[in-house]
Design a protein around this motif. Sequence first.
Motif, short mmCIF file in Angstrom:
data_model
loop_
_atom_site.label_atom_id
_atom_site.label_comp_id
_atom_site.label_asym_id
_atom_site.label_seq_id
_atom_site.Cartn_x
_atom_site.Cartn_y
_atom_site.Cartn_z
N THR A 1 0.81 -1.21 0.00
CA THR A 1 0.00 0.00 0.00
C THR A 1 0.85 1.27 0.00
O THR A 1 0.37 2.33 -0.39
CB THR A 1 -0.94 0.03 1.21
N LYS A 2 2.10 1.13 0.45
CA LYS A 2 2.99 2.30 0.53
C LYS A 2 4.14 2.23 -0.47
O LYS A 2 5.01 3.10 -0.46
CB LYS A 2 3.56 2.41 1.94
N ASN A 3 4.16 1.20 -1.32
CA ASN A 3 5.26 1.01 -2.28
C ASN A 3 6.61 1.11 -1.57
O ASN A 3 7.55 1.76 -2.06
CB ASN A 3 5.18 2.05 -3.41
N THR A 4 6.70 0.46 -0.44
CA THR A 4 7.86 0.61 0.44
C THR A 4 8.40 -0.75 0.82
O THR A 4 7.63 -1.69 1.06
CB THR A 4 7.45 1.38 1.71
N VAL A 5 9.71 -0.85 0.87
CA VAL A 5 10.37 -2.03 1.43
C VAL A 5 11.13 -1.60 2.67
O VAL A 5 11.54 -0.45 2.81
CB VAL A 5 11.32 -2.72 0.43
N TYR A 6 11.28 -2.56 3.56
CA TYR A 6 11.93 -2.31 4.83
C TYR A 6 13.07 -3.31 5.02
O TYR A 6 13.04 -4.42 4.49
CB TYR A 6 10.94 -2.46 5.98
N LEU A 7 14.04 -2.91 5.83
CA LEU A 7 15.08 -3.82 6.26
C LEU A 7 15.18 -3.70 7.78
O LEU A 7 15.70 -2.72 8.30
CB LEU A 7 16.42 -3.50 5.60
N GLN A 8 14.64 -4.71 8.44
CA GLN A 8 14.73 -4.77 9.90
C GLN A 8 16.07 -5.41 10.24
O GLN A 8 16.33 -6.56 9.85
CB GLN A 8 13.58 -5.59 10.47
N MET A 9 16.89 -4.69 10.97
CA MET A 9 18.24 -5.17 11.30
C MET A 9 18.33 -5.35 12.81
O MET A 9 18.22 -4.38 13.56
CB MET A 9 19.29 -4.16 10.81
N ASN A 10 18.52 -6.59 13.22
CA ASN A 10 18.65 -6.92 14.63
C ASN A 10 20.05 -7.42 14.94
O ASN A 10 20.78 -7.84 14.05
CB ASN A 10 17.62 -7.99 15.01
N ASN A 11 20.37 -7.39 16.23
CA ASN A 11 21.67 -7.89 16.68
C ASN A 11 22.81 -7.30 15.83
O ASN A 11 23.67 -8.03 15.33
CB ASN A 11 21.70 -9.42 16.63
N LEU A 12 22.78 -6.00 15.67
CA LEU A 12 23.76 -5.34 14.82
C LEU A 12 25.16 -5.46 15.40
O LEU A 12 25.36 -5.48 16.62
CB LEU A 12 23.39 -3.86 14.65
N ARG A 13 26.11 -5.54 14.49
CA ARG A 13 27.52 -5.68 14.85
C ARG A 13 28.30 -4.50 14.27
O ARG A 13 27.87 -3.88 13.29
CB ARG A 13 28.08 -6.99 14.30
N PRO A 14 29.48 -4.22 14.84
CA PRO A 14 30.27 -3.10 14.27
C PRO A 14 30.58 -3.28 12.79
O PRO A 14 30.65 -2.28 12.06
CB PRO A 14 31.54 -3.15 15.13
N ASP A 15 30.73 -4.53 12.33
CA ASP A 15 31.04 -4.72 10.91
C ASP A 15 29.81 -4.55 10.02
O ASP A 15 29.92 -4.71 8.79
CB ASP A 15 31.72 -6.08 10.65
N ASP A 16 28.66 -4.23 10.58
CA ASP A 16 27.49 -3.84 9.78
C ASP A 16 27.53 -2.35 9.45
O ASP A 16 26.69 -1.88 8.68
CB ASP A 16 26.19 -4.14 10.53
N THR A 17 28.48 -1.64 10.03
CA THR A 17 28.60 -0.21 9.76
C THR A 17 28.88 0.02 8.28
O THR A 17 29.82 -0.55 7.72
CB THR A 17 29.73 0.40 10.60
N ALA A 18 28.05 0.85 7.64
CA ALA A 18 28.16 1.10 6.21
C ALA A 18 27.11 2.12 5.81
O ALA A 18 26.22 2.45 6.59
CB ALA A 18 27.96 -0.18 5.41
N VAL A 19 27.22 2.58 4.56
CA VAL A 19 26.12 3.30 3.94
C VAL A 19 25.24 2.25 3.27
O VAL A 19 25.74 1.44 2.49
CB VAL A 19 26.61 4.33 2.91
N TYR A 20 23.98 2.25 3.60
CA TYR A 20 23.04 1.28 3.06
C TYR A 20 22.24 1.92 1.92
O TYR A 20 21.70 3.02 2.08
CB TYR A 20 22.11 0.78 4.15
N TYR A 21 22.17 1.20 0.82
CA TYR A 21 21.48 1.67 -0.36
C TYR A 21 20.31 0.75 -0.71
O TYR A 21 20.45 -0.48 -0.63
CB TYR A 21 22.42 1.72 -1.56
N CYS A 22 19.25 1.33 -1.14
CA CYS A 22 18.13 0.60 -1.72
C CYS A 22 18.32 0.57 -3.22
O CYS A 22 18.75 1.58 -3.82
CB CYS A 22 16.83 1.32 -1.35
N GLY A 23 18.03 -0.56 -3.84
CA GLY A 23 18.18 -0.67 -5.27
C GLY A 23 17.06 -1.45 -5.89
O GLY A 23 16.35 -2.21 -5.20
#
Length: 118
Positions: free
Chosen positions: A75-97
Amino acid sequence: QVQLQESGGGSVQAGGSLTLSCVHSGRPFSSHVMGWFRQTPGNGREWVASLRWSSGRTYYADSVKGRFTMTKDNTKNTVYLQMNNLRPDDTAVYYCGRSINIGEANVWGQGTQVTVSS
């Protein structure tokens, strides 16, 4: 011209959670595959997760499997990324494509920074 707009990045401590959102201007076609990718300085863009718009089927990189979940809201033409238990190596710029293939994109958003501190 299609536009992708990400939001939801920020700074969290290790073990924390964040949810990223990506709004697709107009409704994606049934053939489209939406994806999340990430990039750190000096490195190429890494595929994180993909979702087939028609079926909602999801695919994940091994590095995030079991911790990240990709979903959509038709209904919102939207995607989500739920990120749990994040780690320091998840640090980044995240892009939608967007593409028609898993793990690829030829339309990109502007990116959102995710920083995970130890």
